[in-house]
Design a protein around this motif. Structure first.
Motif, PDB file in Angstrom:
ATOM      1  N   GLY A 211      20.999  -4.906 -20.518  1.00 42.08           N
ATOM      2  CA  GLY A 211      22.412  -5.293 -20.533  1.00 42.08           C
ATOM      3  C   GLY A 211      23.332  -4.081 -20.614  1.00 42.08           C
ATOM      4  O   GLY A 211      24.326  -3.985 -19.886  1.00 42.08           O
ATOM      5  N   CYS A 212      22.977  -3.124 -21.482  1.00 39.09           N
ATOM      6  CA  CYS A 212      23.766  -1.887 -21.602  1.00 39.09           C
ATOM      7  C   CYS A 212      23.718  -1.083 -20.302  1.00 39.09           C
ATOM      8  O   CYS A 212      24.730  -0.505 -19.880  1.00 39.09           O
ATOM      9  CB  CYS A 212      23.244  -1.030 -22.757  1.00 39.09           C
ATOM     10  N   TRP A 213      22.570  -1.046 -19.673  1.00 40.65           N
ATOM     11  CA  TRP A 213      22.400  -0.316 -18.405  1.00 40.65           C
ATOM     12  C   TRP A 213      23.237  -0.982 -17.303  1.00 40.65           C
ATOM     13  O   TRP A 213      23.888  -0.303 -16.507  1.00 40.65           O
ATOM     14  CB  TRP A 213      20.928  -0.253 -18.046  1.00 40.65           C
ATOM     15  N   LEU A 214      23.249  -2.301 -17.262  1.00 37.35           N
ATOM     16  CA  LEU A 214      24.068  -3.021 -16.269  1.00 37.35           C
ATOM     17  C   LEU A 214      25.552  -2.707 -16.459  1.00 37.35           C
ATOM     18  O   LEU A 214      26.281  -2.491 -15.488  1.00 37.35           O
ATOM     19  CB  LEU A 214      23.828  -4.532 -16.365  1.00 37.35           C
ATOM     20  N   ILE A 215      25.995  -2.662 -17.726  1.00 36.58           N
ATOM     21  CA  ILE A 215      27.397  -2.316 -18.026  1.00 36.58           C
ATOM     22  C   ILE A 215      27.704  -0.905 -17.541  1.00 36.58           C
ATOM     23  O   ILE A 215      28.721  -0.666 -16.873  1.00 36.58           O
ATOM     24  CB  ILE A 215      27.683  -2.431 -19.541  1.00 36.58           C
TER      25      ILE A 215
END
Length: 300
Positions: A211-215
């Motif tokens: 999720g952090c990587w997608l952001i």
């Protein structure tokens, strides 16, 4: 052109999962930072730098040295009960350090992805979406909400990733989690009392890292709920764990949270609605059972 991403708290559970994930990305120049020595078993694909985020001079020096395009800020005092007894430490790590990081991000034009929590809510009306009004009932929750407000009032480009009850395993973790605790207790034939009146959407650490990587890939601005999708009580989590490992469910006894004496109040019903993260980021969390299975494959 490689993009420099700096992670704070890289020795923690989420930090280690982020390093595992991002050190394999050829487009990323990864800088992992934490207080003290590097505790990650894998030392390839990134640079480690010791950093005390409560020291503003040290923070500025790191920014000057590496010029990160993006910071993923995972470091925090996350023990809810410790925050109640160590008010100064909690304020320093969860609030003042965020001020220092935000100031450096402003100066160096760095995008910030900051980790926050469901404990900013009182738990009277969960699951919550990103627009619901916070009302923390613990020192920890108050400190994390203060940090959010500092970021929102700043001039930087930012994202806040709120999450819930993160679980997972890394090789050197001293801290246990509900799955490991239930498994060990039942294997030893111990009866355990598990609460039935608190609700969460438990989050697999690998999913939170994704999720952090997608952001950060999109440099998507705003607040995003990044958690699991299933609303479960700890009792239901314990039952699912027993079923997965074929252990006796008879040893798991339902309990009321009022039976447990804890310094910090816990919100009774949180959990997150994930529509925004799914639509904008393409986020897709695994089921709780899939999380247990992944952890099982990682236990040596």
């Amino acid at each position: 052109m490689k993009k420099t991403i700096l992670i704070t708290g890289s020795n923690g559970l989420l930090g280690q999962k982020l390093v595992d994930l991002l050190s394999q990305e050829s487009s990323v120049n990864l800088i992992a930072t934490a207080r003290g020595e590097n505790r990650l078993p894998n030392h390839a694909g990134y640079t480690y730098q010791s950093l005390d985020i409560t020291d503003p001079i040290a923070v500025e020096e790191i920014f000057c040295k590496y010029q990160p395009a993006i910071v993923i800020h995972t470091a925090a005092m996350t023990n809810v009960d410790t925050c109640e007894s160590d008010l100064v430490g909690c304020e320093l790590l969860n609030v003042k350090a965020v001020e220092y990081i935000v100031h450096a991000c402003e100066k160096h034009k760095t995008f910030l992805c900051h980790l926050s929590t469901d404990f900013i809510f009182d738990g009277e009306a969960g699951p919550y979406n990103e627009e619901d009004l916070p009302n923390p009932i613990s020192v920890y929750g108050e400190s994390k909400l203060k940090a959010e407000k500092i970021i929102q009032a700043s001039k930087i480009r930012w994202a806040i990733a709120r999450t819930v009850l993160v679980f997972g395993i890394v090789p050197d973790m001293s801290r246990t989690n509900i799955i490991l605790w239930v498994k060990k207790s039942l294997e030893e034939g111990k009866q355990i009392n598990v609460v039935t009146d608190q609700y969460r959407t438990p989050t697999l650490a690998e999913d939170l890292a994704i999720g952090c990587w997608l952001i950060t890939q999109k440099e998507a601005e705003g607040i995003f709920n990044i958690s699991g999708e299933e609303l479960l009580t700890p009792y239901e989590m314990a039952i699912k764990t027993a079923e997965f490992y074929h252990l006796s469910k008879d040893l798991i006894k339902p309990a009321d949270s009022s039976n447990f004496s804890q310094p910090a109040k816990r919100p009774p019903r949180t959990g997150f609605i994930l529509s925004k993260a799914k639509k904008i980021l393409g986020y897709k969390p695994r089921t709780f059972n899939e999380g247990i299975a992944l952890m099982a494959s990682q236990i040596q």
